[in-house]
Design a protein around this motif. Sequence first.
Motif, PDB file in Angstrom:
ATOM      1  N   GLY A   1      32.380 147.962  -3.970  1.00 42.54           N
ATOM      2  CA  GLY A   1      32.677 149.312  -3.504  1.00 42.54           C
ATOM      3  C   GLY A   1      33.464 149.297  -2.205  1.00 42.54           C
ATOM      4  O   GLY A   1      33.605 148.264  -1.542  1.00 42.54           O
ATOM      5  N   GLU A   2      33.982 150.456  -1.836  1.00 33.81           N
ATOM      6  CA  GLU A   2      34.798 150.607  -0.622  1.00 33.81           C
ATOM      7  C   GLU A   2      33.962 151.274   0.468  1.00 33.81           C
ATOM      8  O   GLU A   2      33.558 152.429   0.334  1.00 33.81           O
ATOM      9  CB  GLU A   2      36.025 151.470  -0.933  1.00 33.81           C
ATOM     10  N   VAL A   3      33.686 150.527   1.535  1.00 35.25           N
ATOM     11  CA  VAL A   3      32.857 151.055   2.623  1.00 35.25           C
ATOM     12  C   VAL A   3      33.641 152.122   3.384  1.00 35.25           C
ATOM     13  O   VAL A   3      34.744 151.876   3.872  1.00 35.25           O
ATOM     14  CB  VAL A   3      32.408 149.939   3.585  1.00 35.25           C
ATOM     15  N   VAL A   4      33.064 153.310   3.474  1.00 37.69           N
ATOM     16  CA  VAL A   4      33.700 154.440   4.154  1.00 37.69           C
ATOM     17  C   VAL A   4      33.085 154.640   5.534  1.00 37.69           C
ATOM     18  O   VAL A   4      33.766 155.020   6.494  1.00 37.69           O
ATOM     19  CB  VAL A   4      33.549 155.724   3.310  1.00 37.69           C
ATOM     20  N   TYR A   5      31.798 154.376   5.647  1.00 35.31           N
ATOM     21  CA  TYR A   5      31.061 154.614   6.897  1.00 35.31           C
ATOM     22  C   TYR A   5      29.915 153.614   6.946  1.00 35.31           C
ATOM     23  O   TYR A   5      29.233 153.387   5.944  1.00 35.31           O
ATOM     24  CB  TYR A   5      30.527 156.051   6.919  1.00 35.31           C
ATOM     25  N   ASP A   6      29.724 152.985   8.105  1.00 36.35           N
ATOM     26  CA  ASP A   6      28.663 151.981   8.196  1.00 36.35           C
ATOM     27  C   ASP A   6      28.100 151.942   9.607  1.00 36.35           C
ATOM     28  O   ASP A   6      28.461 151.095  10.419  1.00 36.35           O
ATOM     29  CB  ASP A   6      29.197 150.610   7.799  1.00 36.35           C
ATOM     30  N   LYS A   7      27.211 152.882   9.871  1.00 37.91           N
ATOM     31  CA  LYS A   7      26.523 152.908  11.159  1.00 37.91           C
ATOM     32  C   LYS A   7      25.032 153.016  10.884  1.00 37.91           C
ATOM     33  O   LYS A   7      24.426 152.068  10.390  1.00 37.91           O
ATOM     34  CB  LYS A   7      27.039 154.051  12.037  1.00 37.91           C
TER      35      LYS A   7
ATOM     36  N   ASN B   1      23.556 154.912   8.650  1.00 41.33           N
ATOM     37  CA  ASN B   1      23.509 154.821   7.201  1.00 41.33           C
ATOM     38  C   ASN B   1      24.829 154.223   6.729  1.00 41.33           C
ATOM     39  O   ASN B   1      25.776 154.084   7.502  1.00 41.33           O
ATOM     40  CB  ASN B   1      23.295 156.203   6.571  1.00 41.33           C
ATOM     41  N   ARG B   2      24.888 153.873   5.466  1.00 41.21           N
ATOM     42  CA  ARG B   2      26.131 153.326   4.910  1.00 41.21           C
ATOM     43  C   ARG B   2      26.613 154.231   3.786  1.00 41.21           C
ATOM     44  O   ARG B   2      25.824 154.635   2.932  1.00 41.21           O
ATOM     45  CB  ARG B   2      25.909 151.909   4.393  1.00 41.21           C
ATOM     46  N   VAL B   3      27.907 154.531   3.777  1.00 47.60           N
ATOM     47  CA  VAL B   3      28.518 155.323   2.715  1.00 47.60           C
ATOM     48  C   VAL B   3      29.590 154.470   2.057  1.00 47.60           C
ATOM     49  O   VAL B   3      30.478 153.935   2.734  1.00 47.60           O
ATOM     50  CB  VAL B   3      29.121 156.640   3.251  1.00 47.60           C
ATOM     51  N   VAL B   4      29.498 154.350   0.737  1.00 46.14           N
ATOM     52  CA  VAL B   4      30.412 153.497  -0.018  1.00 46.14           C
ATOM     53  C   VAL B   4      30.990 154.295  -1.184  1.00 46.14           C
ATOM     54  O   VAL B   4      30.276 155.035  -1.858  1.00 46.14           O
ATOM     55  CB  VAL B   4      29.683 152.246  -0.553  1.00 46.14           C
ATOM     56  N   ARG B   5      32.288 154.135  -1.405  1.00 45.88           N
ATOM     57  CA  ARG B   5      32.975 154.820  -2.499  1.00 45.88           C
ATOM     58  C   ARG B   5      33.048 153.909  -3.726  1.00 45.88           C
ATOM     59  O   ARG B   5      33.417 152.740  -3.617  1.00 45.88           O
ATOM     60  CB  ARG B   5      34.385 155.220  -2.069  1.00 45.88           C
ATOM     61  N   PHE B   6      32.680 154.470  -4.872  1.00 43.79           N
ATOM     62  CA  PHE B   6      32.824 153.784  -6.148  1.00 43.79           C
ATOM     63  C   PHE B   6      33.675 154.643  -7.071  1.00 43.79           C
ATOM     64  O   PHE B   6      33.491 155.867  -7.133  1.00 43.79           O
ATOM     65  CB  PHE B   6      31.460 153.536  -6.808  1.00 43.79           C
ATOM     66  N   ARG B   7      34.568 154.003  -7.802  1.00 48.69           N
ATOM     67  CA  ARG B   7      35.387 154.703  -8.779  1.00 48.69           C
ATOM     68  C   ARG B   7      35.051 154.164 -10.162  1.00 48.69           C
ATOM     69  O   ARG B   7      35.058 152.942 -10.389  1.00 48.69           O
ATOM     70  CB  ARG B   7      36.870 154.539  -8.470  1.00 48.69           C
ATOM     71  N   HIS B   8      34.761 155.096 -11.078  1.00 47.70           N
ATOM     72  CA  HIS B   8      34.367 154.675 -12.422  1.00 47.70           C
ATOM     73  C   HIS B   8      34.651 155.795 -13.411  1.00 47.70           C
ATOM     74  O   HIS B   8      34.280 156.954 -13.172  1.00 47.70           O
ATOM     75  CB  HIS B   8      32.875 154.324 -12.457  1.00 47.70           C
ATOM     76  N   ASP B   9      35.313 155.458 -14.489  1.00 49.32           N
ATOM     77  CA  ASP B   9      35.524 156.384 -15.594  1.00 49.32           C
ATOM     78  C   ASP B   9      36.157 157.695 -15.126  1.00 49.32           C
ATOM     79  O   ASP B   9      35.766 158.788 -15.547  1.00 49.32           O
ATOM     80  CB  ASP B   9      34.190 156.654 -16.301  1.00 49.32           C
ATOM     81  N   GLY B  10      37.120 157.592 -14.206  1.00 49.46           N
ATOM     82  CA  GLY B  10      37.822 158.772 -13.704  1.00 49.46           C
ATOM     83  C   GLY B  10      37.097 159.538 -12.622  1.00 49.46           C
ATOM     84  O   GLY B  10      37.592 160.565 -12.156  1.00 49.46           O
ATOM     85  N   LEU B  11      35.930 159.053 -12.217  1.00 50.52           N
ATOM     86  CA  LEU B  11      35.146 159.723 -11.184  1.00 50.52           C
ATOM     87  C   LEU B  11      35.217 158.935  -9.877  1.00 50.52           C
ATOM     88  O   LEU B  11      35.214 157.703  -9.890  1.00 50.52           O
ATOM     89  CB  LEU B  11      33.676 159.858 -11.604  1.00 50.52           C
ATOM     90  N   SER B  12      35.266 159.652  -8.770  1.00 52.72           N
ATOM     91  CA  SER B  12      35.153 159.041  -7.449  1.00 52.72           C
ATOM     92  C   SER B  12      33.810 159.471  -6.871  1.00 52.72           C
ATOM     93  O   SER B  12      33.601 160.646  -6.580  1.00 52.72           O
ATOM     94  CB  SER B  12      36.297 159.486  -6.534  1.00 52.72           C
ATOM     95  N   MET B  13      32.898 158.508  -6.752  1.00 55.75           N
ATOM     96  CA  MET B  13      31.533 158.798  -6.312  1.00 55.75           C
ATOM     97  C   MET B  13      31.277 158.224  -4.925  1.00 55.75           C
ATOM     98  O   MET B  13      31.692 157.102  -4.622  1.00 55.75           O
ATOM     99  CB  MET B  13      30.517 158.231  -7.314  1.00 55.75           C
ATOM    100  N   MET B  14      30.597 159.010  -4.098  1.00 58.19           N
ATOM    101  CA  MET B  14      30.205 158.569  -2.764  1.00 58.19           C
ATOM    102  C   MET B  14      28.709 158.247  -2.788  1.00 58.19           C
ATOM    103  O   MET B  14      27.892 159.094  -3.161  1.00 58.19           O
ATOM    104  CB  MET B  14      30.495 159.651  -1.738  1.00 58.19           C
TER     105      MET B  14
END
Length: 240
Positions: free
Chosen positions: A28-34, A36-49
């Motif tokens: 996944g793509e780390v968007v925020y990491d302090k 808490n951690r927020v990571v972006r995943f892309r799957h089946d046309g969806l972008s999920m945080m």
Amino acid sequence: MKVVIDPSFSSQTDYISQIPSMLQRGEGEVVYDKRNRVVRFRHDGLSMMVKRFKRVNFIQQIAYTFFNKSKAERAFLFAETYRQRGIDTPQRVAYMEQSCCGLFSVGFFISLEAKGTETHLLLREVQDFSHDLADAVARQVILMHSRGILHGDLNLSNFLCQETPEGYHFTMIDINRSHFTDGWPGDDQCMENLVRLTHRRDLYEYLVRSYARQRGWSEETTAQQALLLLDRFENKRFKL
């Protein structure tokens, strides 16, 4: 692992259930990491945080296991409450709770990615902020209050802003600490809710004056009260 998926995304159950393992492998793509951690995943046309909340201490493990809903579960439930009350927030997908030795350990909240720019970048981080945008923020807070929503961390980072032909549109994020009332909260509750908007004094005073003006309150009285509340809030944080 407890996994609860919104029925709209039941077709993604197998993939969603694997997300904690994928996070552990560093995918996944780390968007925020302090905190808490927020990571972006892309799957089946969806972008999920995916928000992975920090591990809790032993007392919190007991509380979240036996007495209180976890932050992940509250984020999932509150997303529906916001939408039912007509306030935009990212579409919920799922929440998960990982346990260890029978006690809650880590929570995960998954939503679709929402468009928009964190409003603090547009207001707080510029020398001459837009009064039109600040008025729109105040209007958004009034809208939430009118619908019985007290965002638990009402700072400008949690307003995702899009400029549309109809005006500014806000999507509210990080809603797991919200509180809800039947109808308008009390005036004191509304004032207390404003105190986290920003620590930039000129912007804060403009925002609370705009809020007061749009609600038909005295701007001077409201501004004086709001600045006293901000002083108290900042002094408390400094002592901690």
